[in-house]
Design an enzyme around this catalytic site. Structure first.
Site, mmCIF file in Angstrom:
data_model
loop_
_atom_site.group_PDB
_atom_site.id
_atom_site.type_symbol
_atom_site.label_atom_id
_atom_site.label_comp_id
_atom_site.label_asym_id
_atom_site.label_seq_id
_atom_site.Cartn_x
_atom_site.Cartn_y
_atom_site.Cartn_z
ATOM 1 N N SER A 409 -3.527 -0.811 24.167
ATOM 2 C CA SER A 409 -4.226 -1.043 25.429
ATOM 3 C C SER A 409 -4.770 0.238 26.040
ATOM 4 O O SER A 409 -5.695 0.197 26.842
ATOM 5 C CB SER A 409 -3.270 -1.701 26.441
ATOM 6 O OG SER A 409 -2.751 -2.907 25.948
ATOM 7 N N HIS A 430 -8.674 -4.623 20.609
ATOM 8 C CA HIS A 430 -7.784 -4.834 21.750
ATOM 9 C C HIS A 430 -7.887 -6.277 22.219
ATOM 10 O O HIS A 430 -8.824 -6.669 22.913
ATOM 11 C CB HIS A 430 -8.144 -3.866 22.884
ATOM 12 C CG HIS A 430 -7.275 -4.033 24.093
ATOM 13 N ND1 HIS A 430 -7.718 -3.763 25.367
ATOM 14 C CD2 HIS A 430 -5.985 -4.440 24.226
ATOM 15 C CE1 HIS A 430 -6.745 -4.009 26.232
ATOM 16 N NE2 HIS A 430 -5.695 -4.424 25.560
#
Length: 691
Positions: A409, A430
């Site tokens: 992240s 992601h």
């Protein structure tokens, strides 16, 4: 330029072939050419009637949306559809591809609609903040029934031929579509045409139709209270019960026109274009071909890893789920089975499909199991040394040309790539939690990511049903880097005197379905706490809550209390005591904070960080930031995303307020970024930067 409509006689029937590549958008020149074909067939003694067919993969994929911002150019679609319906000879639509929006409305004006196996029918205008404006709200319910028409138009979904036929929108043809359409014209010409739709109530008059419609309309109106096109749609469909077709068409247009200029509609059209632009990377040649991906490995069977594995299995791709121990792997596999069982109980998934998806996910406790994968995604703890270790191991076992991706992240994917001998094959993917549900996929390219690796990731996103946004490797990428600014302001607002419920209510009033602090409780406060500690960052209130063991819903307490496992939090005096103690420690004088101040403090620094992201080249265009926040963070679509909202608000106003915030909070980082200040000084907006 080739003619948009070619008129030919075949077997005694005129065929109007539509040709407006790439998708036969119903632009002004195509409308004019089709009008000419209608006028020609009316006096053509060699033609028993007309077939409307199309070249390419679409029948008519909808109106030319770029025309919405300009005065209408005749013939407008509504008049053309009425002309089709009034043609003295039978007209049949041969639909071999997408017939969306204006395309379906054109087909609805025909005497019959024949559907090939690739046909897809829909009225997606509500997704653009408008309603069908060429009879879709009047002709559709007469064929499908009003409740079904409401669901079709409000959902903006495209129907398969089978579903469309079951609703009465057309008839499936298994053989030669054109020959079937020609035969239907002859049959209608000799056997008598059906009554004009204007002369029949159709399924509007069926017993119980009004009650079913009103029940569905009441639920929809509550769910979409901030969407003006939904209120207009309900009104237009309700008119069909009491008005003639001609009256209903006039009323439909009166409802349609104000929506074209409504700011919410403008925002939704911005989203439409931004989603399509987000898949285009200027320096990536269209000649670059994606690499084949037929087998996937996921490293880590925690919450994210199992969700990612499920996302690939949903797309029909076999997955090897790899963990360090049999116990951890079993927990992950149990989580997948439990989630599938919950979907079966809800009725969103049938048991057979659940079993077939689970069969696609195999488990292993050795990274060597990734050897045959075309793509491996690590989803281990957010610790850079651990991720580098995983990448180095994958580099040793994976075959040449395979891709290695990180689901991090925040962390530096460039640093992960250096742990391998092939940094050109490394990138970020992601996913957002839950990964099998959330549509956003941030595709992160490093300094060395190869063009075909990036092309592969974009193609894979589409295969998974995700909305991809490309970012350059940088801390937090796009979404989470901006989120950090909002989180900081939420923490300071709590110290200044706002309560968690006041902050969340302010953002729900703005349009978010959940407030930021309720979202934090749902995702778990401990996750971001660990990341802050690893990077030396701090959010005093959030940190203090975690130190007190308040991790959110999972622990029964966070910003809110969750008695007896409740899903929705309630205000908690214990959380208030923690907040007050932090405020006292920093010498804050707590006060009443107004809703407008809360909204500005939560959003304007977030927008300012978006401007920095653009200036640094982390995001390609402002619309990419908007799409990331719409699909990953719940930003209301009818506001268009943070950068579109900023343009609508005015950058000079935002810059002035940021200057004031910087002084009030004694925080120079809140001052307008150079890009925001330059654009504000010119009276320009972020939209001027679009590429």
């Amino acid at each position: 330029m080739s003619q948009p409509v070619s008129y030919r006689i075949q077997d005694g029937v005129a065929v109007a072939w539509l040709h407006n590549p790439p998708v036969n958008a119903f632009s002004a020149h195509l409308r004019a050419a089709l009008r000419d074909a209608l006028q020609q067939v009316a006096t053509d003694n060699a033609a028993a009637g007309l077939v409307i067919a199309a070249e390419g993969g679409s029948f008519i994929a909808g109106a030319d949306i770029k025309e919405f911002a300009r005065p209408p150019v005749p013939p407008i679609t509504r008049d053309l559809v009425c002309a089709i319906e009034a043609c003295p000879k039978p007209v049949v639509a041969a639909i071999q591809g997408t017939a969306l929006g204006a395309g379906l409305e054109v087909a609805l004006g025909c005497d019959a609609r024949l559907l090939g196996p690739g046909a897809r029918l829909g009225l997606p205008e509500t997704r653009l903040g408008i309603i069908p404006g060429a009879g879709g709200t009047q002709r559709t319910p007469r064929l499908t029934g009003p409740a079904a028409a409401l669901e079709l138009i409000a959902s903006a979904e495209a129907l398969t031929p089978e579903r469309a036929a079951s609703l009465g929108l057309g008839e499936i043809v298994r053989g030669d579509l054109l020959q079937a359409a020609i035969a239907r014209v002859h049959a209608l010409a000799t056997g008598g045409r059906p009554s004009r739709m204007a002369d029949m109530p159709g399924r509007m008059a069926e017993p119980g139709a009004r009650q079913a419609f009103e029940a569905a309309a009441e639920k929809l109106a509550k769910r979409a209270a901030e969407e003006p096109q939904i209120a207009a749609l309900i009104h237009a469909l309700r008119n069909a019960f009491t008005m003639t077709l001609d009256e209903g068409l006039r009323a439909e247009r009166e409802l349609f026109e104000p929506l074209r200029t409504d700011p919410r509609s403008v925002a939704l059209r911005h989203v439409f274009f931004a989603e399509r632009a987000a898949t285009r990377v200027p320096e990536l040649s269209r000649d670059v071909k994606p690499r084949p991906v037929e087998r996937v490995a996921v490293i880590g069977a925690g919450t994210m890893g199992t969700g990612i594995a499920m996302a690939f299995a949903q797309a029909g791709l076999p997955v090897m789920l790899i963990e360090t121990s049999a116990e951890a792997l079993a927990r992950g596999q149990d989580r997948i089975a439990s989630l599938h069982q919950a979907s079966v109980r809800r009725g969103s998934l049938d048991a057979g499909t659940a079993r077939s998806r689970e069969a696609l996910i195999r488990g292993a406790t050795d990274l060597g199991a990734a050897a045959e994968a075309d793509l491996a995604i690590e989803a281990v703890f957010e610790e850079l040394p651990l991720k580098q270790e995983v990448f180095a191991a994958l580099d040793r076992v994976m075959k040449p040309g395979s891709l290695m991706a990180s689901n991090t992240s925040y962390l530096d994917i460039d640093a992960m790539a250096t742990a391998t001998s092939r940094p050109q094959d490394v990138l970020g993917l992601h996913f957002f939690s839950p990964a099998n549900v959330m549509k956003l996929l941030e595709v992160v390219r490093t300094k060395h990511t190869a063009g075909d690796a990036l092309a592969t990731a974009l193609a894979l996103a589409r295969r998974l049903g995700k909305v991809p946004v490309v970012a350059r490797a940088a801390w937090g990428f796009i979404g989470n880097r901006m989120l950090a600014q909002r989180s900081q302001q939420a923490d300071r607002l709590l110290q200044d005197g706002a309560s968690p419920e006041q902050i969340d209510a302010a953002m729900r009033s703005f349009g978010f379905r959940m407030g930021p602090l309720a979202v934090s409780d749902l995702s778990g406060l401990d996750v971001s706490w660990r990341m802050r500690k690893a990077s030396g960052k701090s959010l005093p209130v959030a940190d203090a809550l975690c130190e007190a063991g308040r991790f959110g819903q999972k622990s029964g307490a966070g910003y809110y209390a969750y008695p007896e496992g409740a899903r929705h939090g309630v205000p908690d005096p214990a959380a208030a005591a923690v907040i007050e103690a932090v405020a006292a420690r920093f010498g804050r004088v707590r006060r009443d904070v107004g809703e407008q101040e809360m909204v500005e403090r939560l959003l304007y620094p977030t927008i300012n960080e978006g401007a920095r992201i653009l200036e640094e080249g982390v995001a390609i265009r402002p619309g990419d930031i908007d799409i990331a926040w719409l699909h990953g963070y719940g930003f209301p679509a009818w506001r268009g995303g943070p950068m579109h909202f900023a343009d609508a608000t005015g950058l000079s106003r935002i810059a002035a307020r940021l200057d004031a915030m910087a002084a009030e909070q004694d925080d120079a980082s809140l001052q307008p970024s150079p890009l925001l200040r330059r654009l504000a000084a010119k009276g320009s907006g972020f939209s001027s930067l679009s590429v």
